[in-house]
Write a protein that holds these residues in place. Structure first.
Motif, mmCIF file in Angstrom:
data_model
loop_
_atom_site.group_PDB
_atom_site.id
_atom_site.type_symbol
_atom_site.label_atom_id
_atom_site.label_comp_id
_atom_site.label_asym_id
_atom_site.label_seq_id
_atom_site.Cartn_x
_atom_site.Cartn_y
_atom_site.Cartn_z
ATOM 1 N N SER A 103 1.200 -1.321 0.116
ATOM 2 C CA SER A 103 -0.105 -0.260 0.009
ATOM 3 C C SER A 103 0.581 1.138 0.038
ATOM 4 O O SER A 103 1.883 1.007 0.847
ATOM 5 N N SER A 104 0.475 2.688 -0.392
ATOM 6 C CA SER A 104 1.211 3.444 -0.538
ATOM 7 C C SER A 104 1.315 4.348 0.901
ATOM 8 O O SER A 104 2.692 4.794 0.868
ATOM 9 N N SER A 146 -14.143 0.564 -3.250
ATOM 10 C CA SER A 146 -13.170 0.296 -3.418
ATOM 11 C C SER A 146 -13.469 0.426 -5.124
ATOM 12 O O SER A 146 -14.396 0.446 -5.136
ATOM 13 N N THR A 158 -1.149 -2.128 -4.313
ATOM 14 C CA THR A 158 -1.349 -3.166 -5.545
ATOM 15 C C THR A 158 -0.657 -4.418 -5.197
ATOM 16 O O THR A 158 -0.759 -4.707 -3.710
ATOM 17 N N ASN A 177 -3.854 -2.768 -9.669
ATOM 18 C CA ASN A 177 -3.986 -1.592 -9.142
ATOM 19 C C ASN A 177 -5.470 -1.832 -7.811
ATOM 20 O O ASN A 177 -6.245 -1.913 -8.260
ATOM 21 N N THR A 178 -5.438 -1.104 -6.643
ATOM 22 C CA THR A 178 -5.889 -0.732 -6.143
ATOM 23 C C THR A 178 -6.528 0.626 -5.742
ATOM 24 O O THR A 178 -5.622 1.206 -4.971
ATOM 25 N N THR A 179 -7.570 1.021 -5.630
ATOM 26 C CA THR A 179 -7.814 2.494 -4.666
ATOM 27 C C THR A 179 -8.847 2.443 -3.544
ATOM 28 O O THR A 179 -10.613 2.012 -3.698
ATOM 29 N N THR A 180 -8.689 2.434 -2.707
ATOM 30 C CA THR A 180 -9.681 2.197 -1.387
ATOM 31 C C THR A 180 -9.817 3.250 -0.039
ATOM 32 O O THR A 180 -9.119 4.287 -0.448
ATOM 33 N N GLU A 206 -6.301 5.256 -0.023
ATOM 34 C CA GLU A 206 -4.915 4.273 -0.405
ATOM 35 C C GLU A 206 -4.996 3.830 -1.355
ATOM 36 O O GLU A 206 -6.208 3.352 -1.867
ATOM 37 N N LYS A 207 -3.624 3.677 -1.886
ATOM 38 C CA LYS A 207 -3.580 2.718 -2.811
ATOM 39 C C LYS A 207 -3.208 1.942 -2.560
ATOM 40 O O LYS A 207 -1.854 2.035 -2.477
ATOM 41 N N GLY A 248 -11.127 -1.102 -8.604
ATOM 42 C CA GLY A 248 -9.396 -1.163 -9.700
ATOM 43 C C GLY A 248 -9.625 -1.958 -11.018
ATOM 44 O O GLY A 248 -10.527 -2.316 -10.945
#
Length: 185
Positions: A37-38, A130, A162, A149-152, A159-160, A132
């Motif tokens: 996560s980022s 979320s 992979t 790749n996911t954004t949540t 939060e990004k 992705g």
């Protein structure tokens, strides 16, 4: 740990979606994934969850494992800092290309047609929020690899993440892991 489980359920949905996008072999599947996560929050939550599971008395750990098996999955740490999830796909689910999904989550998945042994997909969930996209590479009806790749949202902040994952068929017998019931429409 409670912040981590909804995210894992959503990610499991995305993984299971890809696993059944082609005709798959029915039975017990093991999905291994590793996330980054980022912010590093997901990794901290996963490490905390693993510590909590390891410190549980054996009876309590078994009770939790039995509860998860009744919900259609089994989770545990994998080598290299990832997570293993085991899921059961019935013969009927495999024949209908039916996706094993969580009961809650209000998620919609879009899959592109396969091109050779690869397929692209995307998903959007409203609960937890979320989205992705990713690509799967199939190795017959018993294995696949995936990058996603996911954004949540974690702790109220975007939060990004992979994820690298792989799925493999383990056996025709799912043991004590029951198939996930299809969501009510």
């Amino acid at each position: 740990m409670k912040h981590c489980l909804p995210a894992l359920a959503t990610l499991t949905l995305a993984l299971a979606t890809g696993a059944s996008a082609q005709t798959t072999k029915p039975g017990l599947w093991e999905i291994t994934n590793k996330m980054q996560s980022s912010s590093g929050e997901m990794e901290k939550a996963m490490a905390n969850m693993e510590k909590q599971l390891a410190s549980m008395p054996p009876e309590q750990r078994k009770q939790m494992q039995d509860m998860m098996a009744k919900q259609g999955m089994s989770m545990g740490p994998s080598t290299g800092g990832g997570m293993n999830v085991k899921m059961c796909i019935t013969k009927e689910m495999a024949e209908r290309n039916e996706l094993p999904q969580q009961q809650q989550g209000d998620c919609k998945t879009t899959q592109s047609p396969r091109s050779g042994n690869t397929m692209k997909f995307s998903y959007v969930c409203t609960q937890p929020p979320s989205s992705g996209e990713g690509m799967m590479t199939f190795n017959g009806d018993t294995a696949y690899t995936m990058k996603m790749n996911t954004t949540t949202t974690v702790k109220g902040k975007p939060e990004k993440m992979t994820m690298d994952a792989s799925g493999k068929w383990l056996s025709a017998d799912c043991g004590n892991i029951k198939p996930i019931s299809p969501p009510k429409k």
